[in-house]
Scaffold this active site. Sequence first.
Site, short mmCIF file in Angstrom:
data_model
loop_
_atom_site.label_atom_id
_atom_site.label_comp_id
_atom_site.label_asym_id
_atom_site.label_seq_id
_atom_site.Cartn_x
_atom_site.Cartn_y
_atom_site.Cartn_z
N GLU A 164 31.87 59.00 28.61
CA GLU A 164 31.70 60.35 29.17
C GLU A 164 33.01 60.98 29.65
O GLU A 164 33.18 61.26 30.84
CB GLU A 164 30.73 60.32 30.35
CG GLU A 164 29.30 60.13 29.94
CD GLU A 164 28.31 60.42 31.07
OE1 GLU A 164 28.70 60.93 32.11
OE2 GLU A 164 27.13 60.12 30.88
N GLU A 374 22.75 55.69 27.43
CA GLU A 374 22.21 55.74 28.80
C GLU A 374 21.08 56.74 28.83
O GLU A 374 21.17 57.80 28.22
CB GLU A 374 23.25 56.23 29.83
CG GLU A 374 24.36 55.27 30.14
CD GLU A 374 25.35 55.80 31.19
OE1 GLU A 374 24.96 56.63 32.05
OE2 GLU A 374 26.52 55.40 31.11
C1 BG6 Z 1 26.54 58.53 33.81
C2 BG6 Z 1 27.58 57.46 34.01
O1 BG6 Z 1 27.18 59.76 33.93
O2 BG6 Z 1 25.51 58.63 34.71
C3 BG6 Z 1 27.16 56.31 34.92
O3 BG6 Z 1 28.04 56.97 32.79
C4 BG6 Z 1 26.42 56.90 36.10
O4 BG6 Z 1 28.28 55.58 35.28
C5 BG6 Z 1 25.16 57.57 35.59
O5 BG6 Z 1 26.15 55.99 37.12
C6 BG6 Z 1 24.32 58.18 36.69
O6 BG6 Z 1 25.09 59.05 37.46
P1 BG6 Z 1 25.11 58.96 39.03
O7 BG6 Z 1 26.23 59.82 39.48
O8 BG6 Z 1 23.78 59.48 39.46
O9 BG6 Z 1 25.30 57.50 39.35
#
Ligand code: BG6
Length: 470
Positions: A164, A374
């Site tokens: 990202e 993800e």
């Molecule tokens: C993604 C990242 O943007 O979202 C992760 O690759 C991150 O590292 C995940 O933890 C969730 O985002 P956040 O800020 O809610 O932890």
Amino acid sequence: MNGKVKHDFLWGTASAAYQCEGAWNEDGKGISTWDQFCHSDKNIKGLTGDVAVDFYHRYKEDIRLLKEGGHNTLRFSISWTRIIPDQSGKINQAGIDFYKNVIKECKANGIVPNVTLIHYDLPAWLENIGGYANPVFSDEFAKYCKVIFENFRDDIPMYVTINESTHNAYCSYLTGNYPPNVHDVQTLVQVCYNLVIANAKAICEFRKLNLKSKIGIVHTTNTVQILKDTPEYRIAQRRGDLFKNKWVTDPAILGKFPDDLFPLLIESGIDLSFVKEEDLEILKHNTIDFLGQNCYTRAVVKPYESGETNYYPNNVGAGQKTIEGYVVKGWFQTDVDPTTPKNAWSREIYPKTIYDMLMGIKKDYGDIPVYITENGHAMAEKPNENGEIIDDERIEFMKSYLEWLIKAENEGCNVKGYYAWSTTDCYSWINGYEKRYGLIYIDYENDLKRIPKKSYSWYRDFIKEHTEGK
Ligand code: BG6
């Protein structure tokens, strides 16, 4: 729709070094920008990833749980400063050995390792000389990647260069709540450019070794949508797509920046004198084999109305009123669809976005293999009186996204895997530890005990029911 994906589909979960490993200064590891930031007075909450969920010492237990959960893959990242601790460039054998052991454990459990080379945790020494904004970043990154490729070769079948790049850049150089806590649009553009070039330079090193493994990048395509179909809204949509997606995915897949990007940036007063012909040449010849897509939500935009360029991320705390989104002066700004639900961090929940995104990739880039690297749902959750975590809300979220994913696969999208974020609960950057995403609960008060949530068993059954030949 037959409701099933192909027999060789990859099903797993994802994590990242700083968020899960802990052992921040053990066995010769150097200091990353997140170690430095979390130990500074800029870290208002005072929470760190020093111990995180101690994956460094407990990876065997975690990988065993994945196998028992029916997974056949794990996405994790390598900590650059575990491998090359400082500016001298000297390799730390203990760091190499740690990841060799993790990979060995994955293989023994039938888990395909999908390994990201940088997931936000830049070496602190590099941060201190300008970090991503310094053009030397791309060369340093390529040097580090070369060390990884030479040491791990085909033992890692799937390499991801960068996680990202744009989300990281927007938080670090626009919102300014990730290190190095800067708000400067000119620097932001240069950082985004350097990250694109770094991806290509790393791929160039990878190709020299003629490995069988594949290499990709992880982007978070927020499919950009509009609530009104007028010419002005369509222009805002294209500009939103450029800003959110195309300046990463076009170079990575097509080997060049979109034609309308640089003229628009110049019109907005950005000095592009850092763009070099030789960089553009490197881009042309070094594109990815697969695209990793982090998929959480879409981006709804409207024509620019007012305000300075800024990003309002979903990482400023539960219950806050700001809807996640952007203002890009003169280009577009975020619109709000009042009909859709939002999570506790004001992020829109819109399951069809996974289908729209996959269809969009097919339309723009053909059959490039795509992995959903993800997808997940944040909750502030606690065990019930029986010690169980009944996360029905997360199950509902995953089920609805997965149904749209399967529909896209059945309609011909070349989507080959899905990783739930995250493996266990873990450090959620500046949110700390209250914001939980894991399929496995971490009891932070009780020696980081692992407790599989209801979603863990649900996911195991879903995989069985929805994969051909299982
Ligand atoms: C993604 C990242 O943007 O979202 C992760 O690759 C991150 O590292 C995940 O933890 C969730 O985002 P956040 O800020 O809610 O932890």
